[in-house]
Motif scaffolding. Structure first.
Motif, PDB file in Angstrom:
ATOM      1  N   TYR A  39      34.305  93.676  29.997  1.00 20.18           N
ATOM      2  CA  TYR A  39      33.876  92.282  30.162  1.00 20.18           C
ATOM      3  C   TYR A  39      34.841  91.275  29.556  1.00 20.18           C
ATOM      4  CZ  TYR A  39      29.440  94.515  31.385  1.00 20.18           C
ATOM      5  OH  TYR A  39      28.471  95.288  31.963  1.00 20.18           O
ATOM      6  N   TYR A  40      35.660  91.717  28.612  1.00 21.59           N
ATOM      7  CA  TYR A  40      36.551  90.789  27.889  1.00 21.59           C
ATOM      8  C   TYR A  40      37.929  90.664  28.521  1.00 21.59           C
ATOM      9  CZ  TYR A  40      37.451  95.503  26.116  1.00 21.59           C
ATOM     10  OH  TYR A  40      37.684  96.854  26.032  1.00 21.59           O
ATOM     11  N   CYS A  41      38.292  91.568  29.420  1.00 24.57           N
ATOM     12  CA  CYS A  41      39.693  91.719  29.792  1.00 24.57           C
ATOM     13  C   CYS A  41      40.073  90.957  31.059  1.00 24.57           C
ATOM     14  CB  CYS A  41      40.006  93.204  29.965  1.00 24.57           C
ATOM     15  SG  CYS A  41      41.753  93.513  30.287  1.00 24.57           S
TER      16      CYS A  41
ATOM     17  N   GLN B 184      52.530 100.532  29.008  1.00 23.52           N
ATOM     18  CA  GLN B 184      51.117 100.155  29.003  1.00 23.52           C
ATOM     19  C   GLN B 184      50.680  99.651  30.366  1.00 23.52           C
ATOM     20  OE1 GLN B 184      49.049  96.518  27.138  1.00 23.52           O
ATOM     21  NE2 GLN B 184      48.753  98.118  25.599  1.00 23.52           N
ATOM     22  N   GLY B 185      49.454 100.014  30.737  1.00 22.18           N
ATOM     23  CA  GLY B 185      48.948  99.528  32.006  1.00 22.18           C
ATOM     24  C   GLY B 185      47.445  99.644  32.108  1.00 22.18           C
ATOM     25  N   GLY B 186      46.915  98.972  33.111  1.00 25.74           N
ATOM     26  CA  GLY B 186      45.520  99.169  33.462  1.00 25.74           C
ATOM     27  C   GLY B 186      45.349 100.601  33.963  1.00 25.74           C
TER      28      GLY B 186
ATOM     29  N   LEU C   1      45.337 103.925  22.184  1.00 19.73           N
ATOM     30  CA  LEU C   1      44.034 103.749  22.828  1.00 19.73           C
ATOM     31  C   LEU C   1      43.089 103.180  21.771  1.00 19.73           C
ATOM     32  CD1 LEU C   1      42.406 104.451  25.510  1.00 19.73           C
ATOM     33  CD2 LEU C   1      41.586 106.451  24.254  1.00 19.73           C
ATOM     34  N   ARG C   2      42.860 101.892  21.847  1.00 19.36           N
ATOM     35  CA  ARG C   2      41.948 101.304  20.865  1.00 19.36           C
ATOM     36  C   ARG C   2      40.543 101.823  21.104  1.00 19.36           C
ATOM     37  NH1 ARG C   2      43.388  94.882  20.752  1.00 19.36           N
ATOM     38  NH2 ARG C   2      45.424  95.002  19.715  1.00 19.36           N
ATOM     39  N   HIS C   3      39.811 102.084  20.020  1.00 18.46           N
ATOM     40  CA  HIS C   3      38.417 102.495  20.237  1.00 18.46           C
ATOM     41  C   HIS C   3      37.573 101.272  20.617  1.00 18.46           C
ATOM     42  CE1 HIS C   3      38.476 101.444  15.944  1.00 18.46           C
ATOM     43  NE2 HIS C   3      37.203 101.159  16.086  1.00 18.46           N
ATOM     44  N   GLU C   4      38.092 100.074  20.334  1.00 17.25           N
ATOM     45  CA  GLU C   4      37.500  98.763  20.670  1.00 17.25           C
ATOM     46  C   GLU C   4      36.326  98.375  19.771  1.00 17.25           C
ATOM     47  OE1 GLU C   4      39.499  97.240  22.469  1.00 17.25           O
ATOM     48  OE2 GLU C   4      40.281  98.514  24.053  1.00 17.25           O
ATOM     49  N   THR C   5      35.405  99.274  19.544  1.00 15.53           N
ATOM     50  CA  THR C   5      34.357  99.074  18.539  1.00 15.53           C
ATOM     51  C   THR C   5      33.738 100.433  18.260  1.00 15.53           C
ATOM     52  OG1 THR C   5      32.197  98.134  17.993  1.00 15.53           O
ATOM     53  CG2 THR C   5      32.664  98.442  20.336  1.00 15.53           C
TER      54      THR C   5
ATOM     55  N   GLY D 211      43.774  92.781  16.876  1.00 15.86           N
ATOM     56  CA  GLY D 211      44.138  91.390  17.144  1.00 15.86           C
ATOM     57  C   GLY D 211      42.864  90.640  17.438  1.00 15.86           C
ATOM     58  N   PRO D 212      42.915  89.312  17.361  1.00 18.36           N
ATOM     59  CA  PRO D 212      41.714  88.536  17.652  1.00 18.36           C
ATOM     60  C   PRO D 212      41.320  88.670  19.108  1.00 18.36           C
ATOM     61  CG  PRO D 212      43.640  87.100  17.550  1.00 18.36           C
ATOM     62  CD  PRO D 212      44.095  88.465  17.116  1.00 18.36           C
ATOM     63  N   TYR D 213      40.036  88.656  19.362  1.00 17.15           N
ATOM     64  CA  TYR D 213      39.553  88.503  20.734  1.00 17.15           C
ATOM     65  C   TYR D 213      39.915  87.089  21.173  1.00 17.15           C
ATOM     66  CZ  TYR D 213      36.523  87.017  24.444  1.00 17.15           C
ATOM     67  OH  TYR D 213      36.068  86.457  25.606  1.00 17.15           O
ATOM     68  N   VAL D 214      40.505  86.969  22.361  1.00 13.39           N
ATOM     69  CA  VAL D 214      40.833  85.658  22.926  1.00 13.39           C
ATOM     70  C   VAL D 214      40.206  85.605  24.322  1.00 13.39           C
ATOM     71  CG1 VAL D 214      42.704  84.053  23.505  1.00 13.39           C
ATOM     72  CG2 VAL D 214      43.058  85.766  21.706  1.00 13.39           C
ATOM     73  N   PRO D 215      39.399  84.586  24.605  1.00 19.59           N
ATOM     74  CA  PRO D 215      38.725  84.559  25.908  1.00 19.59           C
ATOM     75  C   PRO D 215      39.694  84.402  27.083  1.00 19.59           C
ATOM     76  CG  PRO D 215      37.913  82.804  24.452  1.00 19.59           C
ATOM     77  CD  PRO D 215      39.055  83.447  23.755  1.00 19.59           C
TER      78      PRO D 215
ATOM     79  N   GLU E 253      47.890  89.029  32.305  1.00 16.13           N
ATOM     80  CA  GLU E 253      47.252  88.065  31.426  1.00 16.13           C
ATOM     81  C   GLU E 253      45.894  88.591  30.967  1.00 16.13           C
ATOM     82  OE1 GLU E 253      46.888  83.247  31.339  1.00 16.13           O
ATOM     83  OE2 GLU E 253      45.801  84.310  32.884  1.00 16.13           O
ATOM     84  N   LEU E 254      45.893  89.241  29.810  1.00 11.04           N
ATOM     85  CA  LEU E 254      44.659  89.829  29.278  1.00 11.04           C
ATOM     86  C   LEU E 254      43.722  88.747  28.777  1.00 11.04           C
ATOM     87  CD1 LEU E 254      46.246  92.734  27.204  1.00 11.04           C
ATOM     88  CD2 LEU E 254      45.596  92.711  29.614  1.00 11.04           C
ATOM     89  N   TYR E 255      44.318  87.624  28.342  1.00 12.94           N
ATOM     90  CA  TYR E 255      43.543  86.505  27.796  1.00 12.94           C
ATOM     91  C   TYR E 255      44.330  85.232  28.084  1.00 12.94           C
ATOM     92  CZ  TYR E 255      46.826  88.069  24.240  1.00 12.94           C
ATOM     93  OH  TYR E 255      47.966  88.512  23.618  1.00 12.94           O
TER      94      TYR E 255
HETATM   95  N1  SAM Z   1      44.119 100.228  29.898  1.00 13.60           N
HETATM   96  C1  SAM Z   1      44.598 100.588  28.607  1.00 13.60           C
HETATM   97  C2  SAM Z   1      43.470 100.688  27.625  1.00 13.60           C
HETATM   98  O1  SAM Z   1      42.338 100.360  27.952  1.00 13.60           O
HETATM   99  O2  SAM Z   1      43.713 101.132  26.489  1.00 13.60           O
HETATM  100  C3  SAM Z   1      45.678  99.672  28.061  1.00 13.60           C
HETATM  101  C4  SAM Z   1      45.630  98.228  28.465  1.00 13.60           C
HETATM  102  S1  SAM Z   1      44.357  97.256  27.682  1.00 13.60           S
HETATM  103  C5  SAM Z   1      44.544  95.716  28.532  1.00 13.60           C
HETATM  104  C6  SAM Z   1      45.064  96.951  26.064  1.00 13.60           C
HETATM  105  C7  SAM Z   1      44.196  96.254  25.041  1.00 13.60           C
HETATM  106  O3  SAM Z   1      44.098  94.873  25.335  1.00 13.60           O
HETATM  107  C8  SAM Z   1      42.790  96.711  24.926  1.00 13.60           C
HETATM  108  O4  SAM Z   1      42.694  97.847  24.121  1.00 13.60           O
HETATM  109  C9  SAM Z   1      42.066  95.479  24.339  1.00 13.60           C
HETATM  110  O5  SAM Z   1      41.739  95.660  22.971  1.00 13.60           O
HETATM  111  C10 SAM Z   1      43.086  94.355  24.517  1.00 13.60           C
HETATM  112  N2  SAM Z   1      42.465  93.186  25.167  1.00 13.60           N
HETATM  113  C11 SAM Z   1      41.940  93.136  26.403  1.00 13.60           C
HETATM  114  N3  SAM Z   1      41.386  91.921  26.640  1.00 13.60           N
HETATM  115  C12 SAM Z   1      41.564  91.198  25.512  1.00 13.60           C
HETATM  116  C13 SAM Z   1      41.192  89.876  25.114  1.00 13.60           C
HETATM  117  N4  SAM Z   1      40.510  89.072  25.938  1.00 13.60           N
HETATM  118  N5  SAM Z   1      41.537  89.448  23.875  1.00 13.60           N
HETATM  119  C14 SAM Z   1      42.223  90.257  23.048  1.00 13.60           C
HETATM  120  N6  SAM Z   1      42.584  91.511  23.358  1.00 13.60           N
HETATM  121  C15 SAM Z   1      42.262  91.986  24.579  1.00 13.60           C
END
Ligand code: SAM
Ligand code: FES
Length: 344
Positions: A68-70, A107-109, A160-164, A231-235, A307-309
């Motif tokens: 939802y954040y990406c 790195q990629g989707g 691979l971030r665990h994210e939470t 890193g900070p969450y950025v919308p 553009e992730l954010y």
């Molecule tokens: N698809 C791979 C994965 O899920 O690990 C790598 C690419 S993913 C875009 C890389 C990282 O971007 C994610 O682990 C997430 O923490 C970060 N990310 C995605 N959207 C973000 C946002 N809106 N603000 C900050 N970080 C974000």
């Protein structure tokens, strides 16, 4: 020693992150500054003034997931999708090598357009051409056998971030098609295959509480990753979380310092997202204990498309300019960017 329990640790994180509440303790320092100095001194003891660089090659923005954040989530129909060819990826590595990069991060989707073998082939090729370089993959969740294939092909590290680390929170950030258990399974598989593993989380992601951040620290203490990216969450304006608040610089710095104290040897990047919400964000990250930076090596023509954010920085520069810019920025704060693989 033992970590405090999550409630106690969460309360400490909450107080430290609150700039209105600068509790003074040791001598006349605020707790925030005291924590920074501890983390900085520890990083300095171990790494001196050295900052490691990793060349980030964003090789596809096509993704089957819908976090939802990406910004590049599959439901975002406004993204101009791209996929670099093998030759384009190799050209990025060539350019990076000349600029002094000795680690390439692919790195990629989660793009099904690359077969497992295609990725293995790219890894093999880079490792053959540049045996003195490390290859890091950051390509999402895959079966054990796939990770094994890539490891055999020569991949050294995996991000691979665990994210939470909170299951309920995880479910609020991701659709049902994704699972917390699979994320964690991947991280342990990667470790067991001998990758240097990087995990991490966003700071200030929607619905996150300080207790969640404490849970993240507990999770990482168990996993013992070699690298930790936060890193900070950025919308991003075209996501369901477009209206959510972004993470703060202060809380991100607090978490970087705590991670440094918990993991003296870890490779901790000062991230592009931190540099996006504050002009001096990455430099401040170094001052709080970070020791890695990951400049963009992707072709300039695709950078804005990854553009992730919103307002992501460094999307308009040549790689050479990014390298020069970072060197100067690090030097202004007493650090030196080094030509080195920067292994754990
Ligand atoms: N698809 C791979 C994965 O899920 O690990 C790598 C690419 S993913 C875009 C890389 C990282 O971007 C994610 O682990 C997430 O923490 C970060 N990310 C995605 N959207 C973000 C946002 N809106 N603000 C900050 N970080 C974000
Ligand atoms: Fe890319 Fe500064 S790091 S322009």
């Amino acid at each position: 020693g033992e970590l405090p329990g999550v409630n106690e640790l969460g309360e400490a994180i909450r107080i430290l992150s609150d700039s209105e509440n600068p509790q003074s303790s040791q001598d006349d320092l605020t707790d925030f500054e005291y924590l920074r100095r501890k983390a900085y001194d520890l990083a300095h003891q171990r790494f001196g003034n050295r900052i490691y660089i990793r060349g980030l090659i964003e090789f596809t923005n096509i993704c089957k997931n819908d976090c939802y954040y990406c910004g590049i989530r599959k439901s975002n129909i406004h993204v101009d999708r791209y996929r670099l060819t093998k030759d384009q990826i190799l050209a990025c590595a060539d350019e990076g090598y000349v600029l002094g990069f000795r680690t390439f991060v692919l790195q990629g989707g989660e793009d099904g357009g690359f077969s497992d073998e295609a990725i293995a082939d790219i890894v093999r090729y880079i490792k053959e051409r540049y045996p003195d370089c490390a290859v890091t993959l950051s390509f999402g969740e895959h079966p054990y056998e796939t990770y094994r294939l890539w490891r055999m092909a020569g991949a050294d590290r995996y991000l691979l971030r665990h994210e939470t680390a909170d299951r309920v929170h995880y479910e609020r950030l991701h659709p049902d098609s994704m699972s917390y258990d699979n994320r964690v399974r991947c991280l342990y598989d990667l470790k067991s295959l001998g990758y240097q593993v990087g995990s991490g989380f966003m700071v200030g992601s929607p619905y996150q509480t300080p207790v969640n951040l404490a849970e993240d620290l507990h999770f990482l203490a168990k996993l013992q990753p070699q690298m930790i990216g936060i890193g900070p969450y950025v919308p991003h304006k075209e996501t369901p979380f477009a209206k959510m608040k972004q993470g703060t610089v202060r809380q991100t710095l607090v978490m970087i310092s705590l991670l440094r104290l918990m993991f003296p040897k870890a490779l901790i990047p000062s991230t592009t997202s931190l540099g996006t919400i504050a002009a001096d964000g990455r430099e401040r990250g170094f001052m709080h204990g970070a020791n890695v930076v990951m400049p963009n090596l992707s072709p300039v023509s695709v950078r804005k498309k990854y553009e992730l954010y919103d307002n992501k920085i460094c999307t308009g520069e040549e790689s050479a300019q990014c390298r020069g810019c970072l060197d100067r920025r690090a030097e202004a704060f007493g650090f030196q960017v080094v030509v080195d693989r920067g292994d754990y």
